[in-house]
Design an enzyme around this catalytic site. Structure first.
Site, PDB file in Angstrom:
ATOM      1  N   LYS A  91       0.784  -1.230   0.000  1.00 14.64           N
ATOM      2  CA  LYS A  91       0.000   0.000   0.000  1.00 14.64           C
ATOM      3  C   LYS A  91       0.820   1.286   0.000  1.00 14.64           C
ATOM      4  CE  LYS A  91      -4.340  -0.864  -0.343  1.00 14.64           C
ATOM      5  NZ  LYS A  91      -5.427  -0.033  -0.866  1.00 14.64           N
ATOM      6  N   ASP A 139      -9.079   0.381   6.114  1.00 12.30           N
ATOM      7  CA  ASP A 139      -9.214  -0.903   6.793  1.00 12.30           C
ATOM      8  C   ASP A 139      -7.926  -1.194   7.555  1.00 12.30           C
ATOM      9  OD1 ASP A 139     -11.735  -1.777   6.048  1.00 12.30           O
ATOM     10  OD2 ASP A 139     -11.042  -2.568   4.144  1.00 12.30           O
TER      11      ASP A 139
HETATM   12  C1  LIG Z   1      -3.221  -6.197   1.895  1.00  9.76           C
HETATM   13  C2  LIG Z   1      -4.225  -5.727   0.921  1.00  9.76           C
HETATM   14  N1  LIG Z   1      -4.397  -6.417  -0.211  1.00  9.76           N
HETATM   15  C3  LIG Z   1      -5.285  -6.029  -1.148  1.00  9.76           C
HETATM   16  C4  LIG Z   1      -6.065  -4.896  -0.954  1.00  9.76           C
HETATM   17  C5  LIG Z   1      -7.073  -4.526  -2.002  1.00  9.76           C
HETATM   18  O1  LIG Z   1      -6.808  -3.312  -2.625  1.00  9.76           O
HETATM   19  P1  LIG Z   1      -7.990  -2.457  -3.254  1.00  9.76           P
HETATM   20  O2  LIG Z   1      -8.823  -1.936  -2.118  1.00  9.76           O
HETATM   21  O3  LIG Z   1      -7.304  -1.388  -4.015  1.00  9.76           O
HETATM   22  O4  LIG Z   1      -8.793  -3.378  -4.107  1.00  9.76           O
HETATM   23  C6  LIG Z   1      -5.928  -4.162   0.219  1.00  9.76           C
HETATM   24  C7  LIG Z   1      -6.720  -2.951   0.459  1.00  9.76           C
HETATM   25  O5  LIG Z   1      -6.624  -2.306   1.470  1.00  9.76           O
HETATM   26  C8  LIG Z   1      -4.979  -4.577   1.186  1.00  9.76           C
HETATM   27  O6  LIG Z   1      -4.792  -3.919   2.329  1.00  9.76           O
END
Ligand SMILES: Cc1ncc(COP(=O)(O)O)c(C=O)c1O
Length: 405
Positions: A91, A139
């Site tokens: 992220k 989140d």
């Molecule tokens: C560890 C992780 N993987 C995948 C995602 C998914 O990303 P997106 O919300 O851009 O679909 C998130 C989103 O917060 C995440 O924290």
């Protein structure tokens, strides 16, 4: 590692699959309207900027040869984001990059200077940056990335979290100097709070979720995410994936990955399979209905980073054409797979959300009907994205100790 195909949980897992009939044909060019939002130039710029950050290094790409053999696949790759900038997830590539660009623009508008990342890190423009506050909802991981960017580039940060975000995750953001406020309700509600708070205080909303009229930061954030795909292709040494399993929360990561591959590989691009928890399958539902659709989150999934009930509009627009399949998985697969990876060879520290793509691949391979529907066979080279490591240490420890099934 234990044989996944013979491992009952994968064979018994409740999967749902939607084949996207609206996906663009293999030989279609990227439509111009999508190229504006997912521009190769913006991806290049993000790569150029982020790879110049002090402690940048590409995330590892692990090849899971034993799993590939057991699944009857040609190869399985796991792009391991657990070591990214010490934050444990991909992220930072998005949230912190957006903070950098926000500050560069603010400084330019105040004094006409073109600040570089090292200058921001050194506090050269602190008189301007100290007046800026980046606000977001999260989140966990996006907020941590924005907080890290704010600390690194010397501005303020205010984050809204919902009732289901663990105290450990909130603590990580506070430790980076962010002001963290917990609200009642779910992620979508925390985003409403953040947007309102930013507006009232004249602050900047740095959200990864685009809505009608809010596109600029989500676009930058998705450009930042493309760095991981650019690394992954380089790390594959000329081999090309035939399938990519990518997690979907609001869809930003999946859209970035799918569009990057479409631009880079054209007709040779892999099949893109978007994976969501069955408890928060807003992209799956949008694909099924053929339009952006929200789902009500009635129970929080263990895949905390994917607990989103509403899609990001820009992301959905891209995925409606660039994603080939949408799959949902149950929570039961997550803890056993995390334990399996922690004890496997190579040893991988993989978090709850991080293993979702691989979980979907293993479950599909253990169920002939799904394996067939996704076109997986001995020639397939599957890329999965380990989007996070142990971002909640307490929970990770409990899961490894078998306290969380
Ligand atoms: C560890 C992780 N993987 C995948 C995602 C998914 O990303 P997106 O919300 O851009 O679909 C998130 C989103 O917060 C995440 O924290």
């Amino acid at each position: 590692m234990n044989a996944p195909a013979g491992n009952g949980i994968f064979a018994r897992a409740r999967l749902r699959h939607h084949a996207n009939r609206a996906a663009a044909p293999a030989d279609a060019h990227v439509p111009e309207k999508l190229r504006e939002d997912f521009s190769p130039a913006a991806n290049q710029k993000a790569l150029h900027e982020i790879s110049a950050w002090r402690d940048y290094r590409p995330g590892d790409l692990a090849e899971l040869g034993q799993l590939a053999k057991e699944c009857g696949l040609g190869a399985v790759y796991y792009k391991d984001e657990s070591g990214r900038f010490g934050l444990g997830s991909f992220k930072a590539l998005g949230g912190a990059y957006a903070v950098q660009v926000l500050l560069q623009r603010e400084i330019f508008s105040k004094c006409g200077a073109r600040a570089t990342a090292p200058e921001l890190e050194a506090g050269k423009y602190r008189e301007h940056t100290a007046r800026v506050t980046a606000v977001t909802a999260t989140d966990g991981n996006h907020g941590r990335a924005v907080a890290w960017g704010a600390k690194r580039f010397n501005c303020n940060c205010r984050i809204f979290i919902h009732a289901g975000v663990s105290e450990a995750r909130a603590g990580e953001m506070r430790a980076l100097g962010a002001e963290v406020e917990r609200i009642d309700g779910n992620y979508d509600r925390s985003l409403e709070f953040a947007a309102r708070a930013a507006e009232v205080a004249g602050n900047h909303l740095v959200s990864d979720t685009s809505t009608a009229g809010y596109t600029e930061f989500p676009r930058l954030i998705m450009a930042g995410y493309s760095v991981l795909m650019s690394e992954a292709l380089a790390q594959m040494n000329g081999a090309r994936p035939t399938h990519v399993f990518v997690q979907g929360g609001v869809g930003g990561l999946a859209a970035s990955v799918a569009m990057f591959l479409w631009e880079q590989l054209g007709a040779a691009r892999p099949r893109v399979i978007v994976v969501e928890p069955e408890l928060a399958a807003c992209l799956f539902e949008s694909a099924r209905r053929g339009r952006p659709s929200a789902v009500e989150i009635t129970r929080e999934t263990i895949m905390a980073g994917l607990s989103c009930g509403e899609v990001s509009l820009l992301a959905w627009r891209a995925l409606s054409l660039a994603a080939h399949d949408f799959v949902t998985i149950p929570d039961e697969l997550i803890a056993p797979l995390m334990r399996m990876l922690a004890r496997g060879e190579p040893r991988l520290e993989a978090g709850e959300t991080g293993v979702a793509g691989l979980a979907a691949c293993l479950a599909a391979c253990a169920q002939p009907e799904f394996k067939n529907a996704l076109g997986l066979d001995a020639k397939s080279r599957v890329l999965t994205i380990g989007t996070e490591g142990a971002t909640d240490r307490e929970l990770y420890g409990a899961i490894l100790a078998g306290k969380n099934p």
